[in-house]
Design an enzyme around this catalytic site. Structure first.
Site, PDB file in Angstrom:
ATOM      1  N   GLU A   1      -5.466  -1.095   8.452  1.00 12.16           N
ATOM      2  CA  GLU A   1      -5.359  -0.879   9.900  1.00 12.16           C
ATOM      3  C   GLU A   1      -4.434   0.303  10.184  1.00 12.16           C
ATOM      4  O   GLU A   1      -3.734   0.331  11.194  1.00 12.16           O
ATOM      5  CB  GLU A   1      -4.896  -2.141  10.643  1.00 12.16           C
ATOM      6  CG  GLU A   1      -5.914  -3.256  10.670  1.00 12.16           C
ATOM      7  CD  GLU A   1      -6.104  -3.907   9.310  1.00 12.16           C
ATOM      8  OE1 GLU A   1      -7.244  -3.842   8.774  1.00 12.16           O
ATOM      9  OE2 GLU A   1      -5.145  -4.453   8.758  1.00 12.16           O
TER      10      GLU A   1
ATOM     11  N   TYR B   1       0.850  -1.192   0.000  1.00 14.35           N
ATOM     12  CA  TYR B   1       0.000   0.000   0.000  1.00 14.35           C
ATOM     13  C   TYR B   1       0.888   1.244   0.000  1.00 14.35           C
ATOM     14  O   TYR B   1       2.114   1.166   0.190  1.00 14.35           O
ATOM     15  CB  TYR B   1      -0.845   0.041   1.271  1.00 14.35           C
ATOM     16  CG  TYR B   1      -2.069  -0.841   1.297  1.00 14.35           C
ATOM     17  CD1 TYR B   1      -3.056  -0.741   0.327  1.00 14.35           C
ATOM     18  CD2 TYR B   1      -2.271  -1.744   2.356  1.00 14.35           C
ATOM     19  CE1 TYR B   1      -4.208  -1.521   0.389  1.00 14.35           C
ATOM     20  CE2 TYR B   1      -3.412  -2.523   2.428  1.00 14.35           C
ATOM     21  CZ  TYR B   1      -4.382  -2.408   1.442  1.00 14.35           C
ATOM     22  OH  TYR B   1      -5.514  -3.162   1.514  1.00 14.35           O
TER      23      TYR B   1
ATOM     24  N   TYR C   1       0.599  -9.465  12.834  1.00 13.80           N
ATOM     25  CA  TYR C   1      -0.489 -10.032  12.032  1.00 13.80           C
ATOM     26  C   TYR C   1      -0.519 -11.563  12.063  1.00 13.80           C
ATOM     27  O   TYR C   1      -1.246 -12.173  11.282  1.00 13.80           O
ATOM     28  CB  TYR C   1      -0.384  -9.543  10.572  1.00 13.80           C
ATOM     29  CG  TYR C   1      -1.726  -9.411   9.887  1.00 13.80           C
ATOM     30  CD1 TYR C   1      -2.473  -8.252  10.001  1.00 13.80           C
ATOM     31  CD2 TYR C   1      -2.241 -10.457   9.136  1.00 13.80           C
ATOM     32  CE1 TYR C   1      -3.710  -8.129   9.379  1.00 13.80           C
ATOM     33  CE2 TYR C   1      -3.478 -10.351   8.520  1.00 13.80           C
ATOM     34  CZ  TYR C   1      -4.206  -9.182   8.636  1.00 13.80           C
ATOM     35  OH  TYR C   1      -5.434  -9.068   8.033  1.00 13.80           O
TER      36      TYR C   1
ATOM     37  N   GLU D   1      -6.148 -10.529  -1.215  1.00 14.31           N
ATOM     38  CA  GLU D   1      -5.796 -10.585   0.196  1.00 14.31           C
ATOM     39  C   GLU D   1      -6.219 -11.940   0.753  1.00 14.31           C
ATOM     40  O   GLU D   1      -7.399 -12.164   1.017  1.00 14.31           O
ATOM     41  CB  GLU D   1      -6.476  -9.473   1.002  1.00 14.31           C
ATOM     42  CG  GLU D   1      -5.957  -8.078   0.701  1.00 14.31           C
ATOM     43  CD  GLU D   1      -6.539  -7.036   1.646  1.00 14.31           C
ATOM     44  OE1 GLU D   1      -7.132  -7.427   2.683  1.00 14.31           O
ATOM     45  OE2 GLU D   1      -6.410  -5.836   1.340  1.00 14.31           O
TER      46      GLU D   1
ATOM     47  N   ASN E   1      -9.529   0.766  -2.914  1.00 14.91           N
ATOM     48  CA  ASN E   1      -9.295  -0.431  -2.109  1.00 14.91           C
ATOM     49  C   ASN E   1     -10.574  -0.862  -1.423  1.00 14.91           C
ATOM     50  O   ASN E   1     -11.166  -0.087  -0.668  1.00 14.91           O
ATOM     51  CB  ASN E   1      -8.229  -0.164  -1.034  1.00 14.91           C
ATOM     52  CG  ASN E   1      -7.916  -1.411  -0.229  1.00 14.91           C
ATOM     53  OD1 ASN E   1      -7.470  -2.413  -0.785  1.00 14.91           O
ATOM     54  ND2 ASN E   1      -8.172  -1.364   1.059  1.00 14.91           N
ATOM     55  N   GLU E   2     -11.009  -2.089  -1.717  1.00 15.26           N
ATOM     56  CA  GLU E   2     -12.227  -2.641  -1.097  1.00 15.26           C
ATOM     57  C   GLU E   2     -13.361  -1.615  -1.104  1.00 15.26           C
ATOM     58  O   GLU E   2     -14.076  -1.446  -0.116  1.00 15.26           O
ATOM     59  CB  GLU E   2     -11.926  -3.108   0.337  1.00 15.26           C
ATOM     60  CG  GLU E   2     -10.947  -4.262   0.399  1.00 15.26           C
ATOM     61  CD  GLU E   2     -10.650  -4.717   1.817  1.00 15.26           C
ATOM     62  OE1 GLU E   2     -10.334  -5.902   1.996  1.00 15.26           O
ATOM     63  OE2 GLU E   2     -10.737  -3.900   2.751  1.00 15.26           O
TER      64      GLU E   2
END
Length: 608
Positions: A112, A68, A330, A247, A170-171
């Protein structure tokens, strides 16, 4: 899914001359290829460690890296750019490592990350018009893309570089359905020189795919399991074209005050194998998570859901803020320190069956701290002194200004108001508090307020001077409450009467970037454990990767040699802050700790 046709899983050195989205597969010089990609965010890894982490991706069996781009990191104030070339340097490092690259420039990224990567000043200006065709918003995006995209354009595959694909937004289907907006973004990418293939990514739900995909642009899906079902849904919307899980959630992120989330390595490996058995390409999210340095961690709301519909509530009251911890480990196959986990070895075994030739050996492990060290932080500067010296000039307002109005992205704001008197003791309430405030009445601590508990436990008589230290715990990065302002957004009530004439000072974390100014603050003498800035040195022998432990400390931020490690908080689950080895040096190392709750016992830190 039909995986009967052969997809070549070329190694990353098989660059070829042309990469394209074919009728059924990705194609390199007309031959079908499969992308075996891993997410690794350059802004969550110390630059000196990029090469090691990229080599770890290669060793796991990947041929591509995905990243990103956080707009707010690179443009903290309108027109003020900060190290935009970092993206280009990272892409060069990926190229040198023999990896292709997928770039996801946003403008919104989720990740996040505070405010989903959108600058706080932008969402404050456009409000609910963010992520739409609104001309004011798009003008900012176009200006940003004009500055950012040259880092990508010159490194595209058709120019001899690693970039083979660029994502549009994005999404988006998890947020909106403005097809005009998505098309405008795709056109902007082309206008500014993007010739690489474009893609979108969304959860495998009909409403998400219809809202987030656009004709003529490859649609991909994001999920953590049940690949055949996800791809069946994707095929209903896109009968032709390569299948890709953009993802694959092989782990998950953690919130302060909650139990850590872990995924069984065998279960994750089985889900990965299932994706590949479908003949699909994949991007591991995350391959290596890294760290939310410098307080950039985002937050969720308890009324939100993940892109696959999974609730993010965790049993909290509806709408409760869920701030993300500093670690972005993560539960990834490569842990926060860059070490292989059990998940790494299982993934390597799965991926090896889909690559040609033996996989590279692992690179040498990063050096670890040779010997633990402990230090007392003996210098203390009161929080008020810190704010007066490093913060914004104190200004007076009719009502409390927000963080955005004061130009504070991450950090604290001190609000001061004088209640008139004489008057009886009345409840003191803060309306619209985001996210947490420690309150002092005539210099004595009176309590801690949150969104859920906005009223002090004891009534306050007048006259009185009330000081509120408000803190942002991270802006919402996902869902309809994206772009929320921080600080006191509603006002201060004494009984049912608003208090006016509020003085405010912003203390942004960026103020600590001026190391000389921090060192120049005069130390004071005060009772043990008070809030404020603690300074000291720790003697390091054999510098390397380490963990900073803060036993007895409450909540705040820590720096080593001027490098902000991020937020610590004794509510857990994170018990120590990761210290990248390149930050440390042989001998004395400066340590600063900004404590906002209070220290229990010795003001001591440990490196281990």
């Amino acid at each position: 899914m039909d995986a009967s046709h052969h997809v070549a899983d070329d190694g990353p050195d098989a660059r070829g001359d042309s990469f394209r989205v074919g009728a059924d597969d990705f194609e390199l010089d007309g031959r079908p290829v499969r992308l075996l990609s891993g997410a690794l965010h350059y802004f969550r890894v110390h630059e000196a460690q990029w090469g090691h982490r990229l080599a770890m991706l290669r060793a796991m069996g990947l041929n591509c890296v995905e990243t990103y781009v956080p707009w707010n990191l690179h443009e903290p104030r309108p027109g003020e750019l900060h190290d935009v070339t970092a993206l280009g340097r990272f892409l060069d490092a990926a190229h040198a490592a023999g990896l292709w690259a997928v770039v996801r420039p946003g403008p919104y990224i989720c990740a996040e990350w505070d405010n989903g990567g959108l600058p706080h000043w932008l969402t404050a200006e456009v409000g609910s018009r963010v992520r739409t065709r609104d001309e004011t918003y798009l003008a900012h995006v176009e200006r940003w893309f004009a500055r950012l995209l040259p880092q990508v354009v010159s490194r595209q595959h058709d120019r001899g570089g690693p970039v083979i694909m660029v994502q549009v937004e994005n999404e988006y289907g998890s947020y909106g359905s403005d097809q005009v907006y998505l098309r405008r973004l795709a056109d902007l990418l082309h206008t500014h020189g993007i010739t690489a293939e474009l893609c979108t990514s969304d959860g495998p739900e009909d409403h998400m795919l219809t809202g987030g995909s656009i004709p003529g642009v490859l649609a991909t899906a994001n999920f953590g399991s049940a690949a055949p079902d996800a791809f069946t849904t994707l095929r209903r919307h896109r009968p032709k074209g390569p299948l890709m899980c953009m993802e694959f959630w092989c782990g998950w992120f953690d919130h302060w005050g909650a139990e850590p989330v872990r995924r069984d390595p065998s279960d994750a490996a089985t889900a990965l194998r299932e994706i590949l058995d479908c003949g699909a390409s994949v991007n591991l999210y995350m391959a290596h998570g890294g760290t939310n340095f410098a307080g950039w961690a985002g937050a969720n709301r308890a009324d939100g859901t993940a892109p696959d519909g999974t609730p993010l509530g965790g049993g909290l009251h509806d709408g409760a803020l869920q701030p993300d911890i500093t670690s972005y480990d993560y539960d990834a196959p490569i842990d926060e320190r860059g070490r292989p986990t059990e998940k790494f070895w299982l993934f390597r075994e799965v991926l090896a069956a889909h690559t040609d030739g033996p996989l590279p050996e692992l690179p040498p492990a990063p050096a670890a701290l040779a010997a633990p060290a402990t230090a007392r932080l003996t210098d203390w500067v009161p929080l008020d002194t810190v704010a007066d010296a490093l913060g914004t000039p104190e200004t007076e307002h009719a009502v409390p200004p927000t963080f955005e109005q004061l130009g504070v992205d991450r950090g604290l704001v001190r609000y001061t108001l004088d209640l008139p008197g004489p008057r009886e003791p009345y409840p003191l309430t803060v309306r619209g508090l985001r996210d947490r405030a420690t309150v002092y009445v005539d210099g004595a601590r009176a309590g801690v307020l949150t969104e859920a508990t906005p009223t002090l436990p004891a009534p306050v008589p007048g006259p009185a001077r009330v000081t509120l230290w408000a803190e942002s715990l991270g802006r919402v990065n996902y869902g309809p409450r994206l772009g929320e302002t921080k600080g006191i957004t509603g006002g201060v009530l004494h009984e049912r009467q608003y208090a006016h004439g509020v003085r405010a000072v912003g203390l942004p974390l960026g103020a600590f970037d001026d190391a000389d100014a921090v060192r120049g603050l005069a130390a004071a003498v005060g009772p043990r454990g008070r809030v404020g800035l603690y300074r000291g040195t720790v003697d390091v022998r054999g510098p390397g990767d380490a963990a900073l432990e803060l036993p007895g400390w409450g909540r705040g931020f820590a720096w080593v040699n001027g490098f902000c490690l991020g937020r610590y908080w004794d509510v857990g689950p994170q018990a120590a802050l990761y210290v990248p080895g390149p930050v440390l040096r042989e001998g004395d190392n400066e340590v600063w700790v900004l404590e906002v709750e209070g220290v229990r016992g010795k003001a001591e830190v440990r490196l281990g």
